[in-house]
Write a protein that holds these residues in place. Sequence first.
Motif, PDB file in Angstrom:
ATOM      1  N   LEU A   1     -67.064 -48.926 -11.313  1.00  0.00           N
ATOM      2  CA  LEU A   1     -65.981 -48.009 -10.706  1.00  0.00           C
ATOM      3  C   LEU A   1     -65.726 -46.887 -11.693  1.00  0.00           C
ATOM      4  CD1 LEU A   1     -63.660 -50.494  -8.834  1.00  0.00           C
ATOM      5  CD2 LEU A   1     -65.195 -48.843  -7.843  1.00  0.00           C
ATOM      6  N   HIS A   2     -65.586 -45.785 -11.431  1.00  0.00           N
ATOM      7  CA  HIS A   2     -65.123 -44.563 -12.444  1.00  0.00           C
ATOM      8  C   HIS A   2     -64.709 -43.317 -11.832  1.00  0.00           C
ATOM      9  CE1 HIS A   2     -69.117 -42.692 -11.327  1.00  0.00           C
ATOM     10  NE2 HIS A   2     -68.490 -41.661 -11.772  1.00  0.00           N
ATOM     11  N   ARG A   3     -64.736 -43.061 -10.304  1.00  0.00           N
ATOM     12  CA  ARG A   3     -64.358 -41.999  -9.905  1.00  0.00           C
ATOM     13  C   ARG A   3     -62.515 -41.947  -9.942  1.00  0.00           C
ATOM     14  NH1 ARG A   3     -68.147 -38.684  -8.685  1.00  0.00           N
ATOM     15  NH2 ARG A   3     -70.336 -39.665  -8.122  1.00  0.00           N
TER      16      ARG A   3
ATOM     17  N   ASP B   1     -57.538 -43.909 -10.772  1.00  0.00           N
ATOM     18  CA  ASP B   1     -56.691 -43.197 -11.364  1.00  0.00           C
ATOM     19  C   ASP B   1     -55.083 -43.897 -10.798  1.00  0.00           C
ATOM     20  OD1 ASP B   1     -58.258 -42.031 -13.113  1.00  0.00           O
ATOM     21  OD2 ASP B   1     -57.924 -40.256 -12.567  1.00  0.00           O
ATOM     22  N   GLU B   2     -55.248 -44.381  -9.688  1.00  0.00           N
ATOM     23  CA  GLU B   2     -54.101 -44.976  -9.169  1.00  0.00           C
ATOM     24  C   GLU B   2     -54.000 -46.462  -9.050  1.00  0.00           C
ATOM     25  OE1 GLU B   2     -50.920 -46.014  -6.953  1.00  0.00           O
ATOM     26  OE2 GLU B   2     -52.877 -46.192  -5.846  1.00  0.00           O
ATOM     27  N   GLU B   3     -52.855 -47.018  -9.601  1.00  0.00           N
ATOM     28  CA  GLU B   3     -52.901 -48.487  -9.830  1.00  0.00           C
ATOM     29  C   GLU B   3     -53.054 -49.334  -8.324  1.00  0.00           C
ATOM     30  OE1 GLU B   3     -49.618 -49.970 -11.975  1.00  0.00           O
ATOM     31  OE2 GLU B   3     -49.736 -48.742 -13.648  1.00  0.00           O
ATOM     32  N   LEU B   4     -52.148 -48.866  -7.579  1.00  0.00           N
ATOM     33  CA  LEU B   4     -52.366 -49.692  -6.254  1.00  0.00           C
ATOM     34  C   LEU B   4     -53.640 -49.519  -5.452  1.00  0.00           C
ATOM     35  CD1 LEU B   4     -51.044 -51.301  -4.015  1.00  0.00           C
ATOM     36  CD2 LEU B   4     -49.935 -49.030  -2.855  1.00  0.00           C
TER      37      LEU B   4
ATOM     38  N   LYS C   1     -56.065 -51.809  -7.637  1.00  0.00           N
ATOM     39  CA  LYS C   1     -55.695 -53.130  -7.550  1.00  0.00           C
ATOM     40  C   LYS C   1     -56.318 -53.720  -5.935  1.00  0.00           C
ATOM     41  CE  LYS C   1     -52.059 -56.439  -7.732  1.00  0.00           C
ATOM     42  NZ  LYS C   1     -50.377 -56.667  -8.354  1.00  0.00           N
ATOM     43  N   THR C   2     -56.062 -52.881  -4.965  1.00  0.00           N
ATOM     44  CA  THR C   2     -56.361 -53.404  -3.657  1.00  0.00           C
ATOM     45  C   THR C   2     -57.836 -53.329  -3.674  1.00  0.00           C
ATOM     46  OG1 THR C   2     -54.551 -52.087  -2.764  1.00  0.00           O
ATOM     47  CG2 THR C   2     -56.210 -52.598  -1.322  1.00  0.00           C
ATOM     48  N   LEU C   3     -58.631 -52.618  -4.099  1.00  0.00           N
ATOM     49  CA  LEU C   3     -60.002 -52.349  -3.956  1.00  0.00           C
ATOM     50  C   LEU C   3     -60.492 -53.789  -4.568  1.00  0.00           C
ATOM     51  CD1 LEU C   3     -61.302 -48.840  -4.767  1.00  0.00           C
ATOM     52  CD2 LEU C   3     -61.632 -50.123  -2.530  1.00  0.00           C
TER      53      LEU C   3
ATOM     54  N   THR D   1     -61.653 -46.528 -16.746  1.00  0.00           N
ATOM     55  CA  THR D   1     -60.750 -47.737 -15.949  1.00  0.00           C
ATOM     56  C   THR D   1     -60.212 -48.642 -16.691  1.00  0.00           C
ATOM     57  OG1 THR D   1     -62.904 -47.275 -14.256  1.00  0.00           O
ATOM     58  CG2 THR D   1     -61.696 -49.341 -14.109  1.00  0.00           C
ATOM     59  N   LYS D   2     -60.792 -48.754 -18.050  1.00  0.00           N
ATOM     60  CA  LYS D   2     -60.138 -49.813 -18.888  1.00  0.00           C
ATOM     61  C   LYS D   2     -58.753 -49.603 -19.272  1.00  0.00           C
ATOM     62  CE  LYS D   2     -61.196 -52.164 -23.431  1.00  0.00           C
ATOM     63  NZ  LYS D   2     -61.968 -51.989 -24.562  1.00  0.00           N
ATOM     64  N   LYS D   3     -58.085 -48.322 -19.228  1.00  0.00           N
ATOM     65  CA  LYS D   3     -56.894 -48.070 -19.555  1.00  0.00           C
ATOM     66  C   LYS D   3     -55.974 -48.693 -18.464  1.00  0.00           C
ATOM     67  CE  LYS D   3     -57.791 -44.125 -22.297  1.00  0.00           C
ATOM     68  NZ  LYS D   3     -57.821 -42.433 -22.541  1.00  0.00           N
ATOM     69  N   LEU D   4     -56.438 -48.699 -17.479  1.00  0.00           N
ATOM     70  CA  LEU D   4     -55.550 -48.832 -16.160  1.00  0.00           C
ATOM     71  C   LEU D   4     -55.560 -50.141 -15.919  1.00  0.00           C
ATOM     72  CD1 LEU D   4     -53.723 -47.930 -14.123  1.00  0.00           C
ATOM     73  CD2 LEU D   4     -55.554 -47.837 -12.496  1.00  0.00           C
ATOM     74  N   LEU D   5     -56.831 -50.944 -16.114  1.00  0.00           N
ATOM     75  CA  LEU D   5     -56.844 -52.415 -15.907  1.00  0.00           C
ATOM     76  C   LEU D   5     -56.099 -53.214 -17.008  1.00  0.00           C
ATOM     77  CD1 LEU D   5     -60.847 -52.873 -15.262  1.00  0.00           C
ATOM     78  CD2 LEU D   5     -59.015 -53.248 -13.759  1.00  0.00           C
ATOM     79  N   ASN D   6     -56.093 -52.785 -18.156  1.00  0.00           N
ATOM     80  CA  ASN D   6     -54.974 -53.518 -19.130  1.00  0.00           C
ATOM     81  C   ASN D   6     -53.502 -53.580 -18.683  1.00  0.00           C
ATOM     82  OD1 ASN D   6     -57.406 -53.838 -20.866  1.00  0.00           O
ATOM     83  ND2 ASN D   6     -56.558 -51.767 -22.022  1.00  0.00           N
ATOM     84  N   SER D   7     -53.108 -52.774 -17.930  1.00  0.00           N
ATOM     85  CA  SER D   7     -51.781 -52.846 -17.388  1.00  0.00           C
ATOM     86  C   SER D   7     -51.813 -53.498 -16.080  1.00  0.00           C
ATOM     87  CB  SER D   7     -51.153 -51.351 -17.036  1.00  0.00           C
ATOM     88  OG  SER D   7     -51.859 -50.719 -16.185  1.00  0.00           O
TER      89      SER D   7
END
Length: 361
Positions: A208-210, A215-218, A221-223, A244-250
């Motif tokens: 996943l990278h698009r 870029d949106e947390e919900l 997370k849902t996907l 993606t890594k930045k968002l996954l960390n949170s």
Amino acid sequence: MNITIVAGARPNFMKIAPIIEAILEKNKEGFNINYRLVHTGQHYDKNLSGTFFEELNIPLPDANLDVKSGTQAEQTAAIMIGFENELKQNPSDLVMVVGDVTSTMACTIVAKKAHIKVAHVEAGIRSGDMRMPEEINRIVTDSLTDYFFTTTSLANANLIKLGVSKSKLFFVGNVMIDTLLKNTNRLQKPALWDDLNLSEKQYMVMTLHRPSNVDEELQLKTLITQIVSLGKDYPVIFPVHPRTKKLLNSLNLEFKNLHYVTPLGYLKFNYLVKYAKAVITDSGGITEETTVMNVPCITLRENTERPETCDIGTNILVGSDSEKIKNAFKILLTDNWKQGEVPELWDGNAAKRIVNHLTSI
């Protein structure tokens, strides 16, 4: 003939490798084609760029613009400034750009303003989705290109509708498949295969990278939650893109069968793809590789610039529609996935055709 070849991101390297090889072969036949390889530095992670030169036996770049990260505008501006200086210092008869990344568009604009001809490899593909930065890159690039090298007859048709002269169109096939077919017997089993006790067709690969997905947390997370759940007990291998890594960390998403791994080099990643039960992705290029390797592919996008992977290949589009995703997994896990075919001219000889046309041009 002096050609400047531009590469900036992971897919570009797979496309330039066979072209450079074909140029070197043509020179052995007595033709005089000099090339200069310019790496814009758009992808800066070693496993997203650096390792490709080693694995695919690509000569080191003659120049690296070292652009690195930034917004779309920042990257575009930095590439244009760097490439303008490059062309001033190293004049060229032709600039060759590949694919649809920011570097493709930016270097095309610079070349044309310097009155240098442009050849676009993988010209004419369209998704119709103007929310995608790549679609804008394609449109701008093709509006300025002089010589169009296409992967499918549909791409030719797209360009003819825009008024491009047939004399400038060259249906050559898919250079990325040239690289895949050449390296099929060189694919390398990654260490994680044994570490995670993987076995053939008993795991899935996800990328996943698009921005629309990551870029949106919900949304992210849902996907991920749905895919991992529908995957039952199949391990899901997820090489994590820097975006993606930045968002996954949170998000703290932890599942027993979900395995985050660092980005893999070309040979190791495609080893995983080749033996996977399926690939879940939002990438365009990966859908081409899965089609040729006859691996089921579920694409988390509403549209694609590569419709041939759906029409005759192994790919299906599900977007972010939970029902479509659920249905795709039902078909997959009951072993009723469609049998794909390989598109016309995806035969490993596209680069040779390109260089043959260049010599006649």
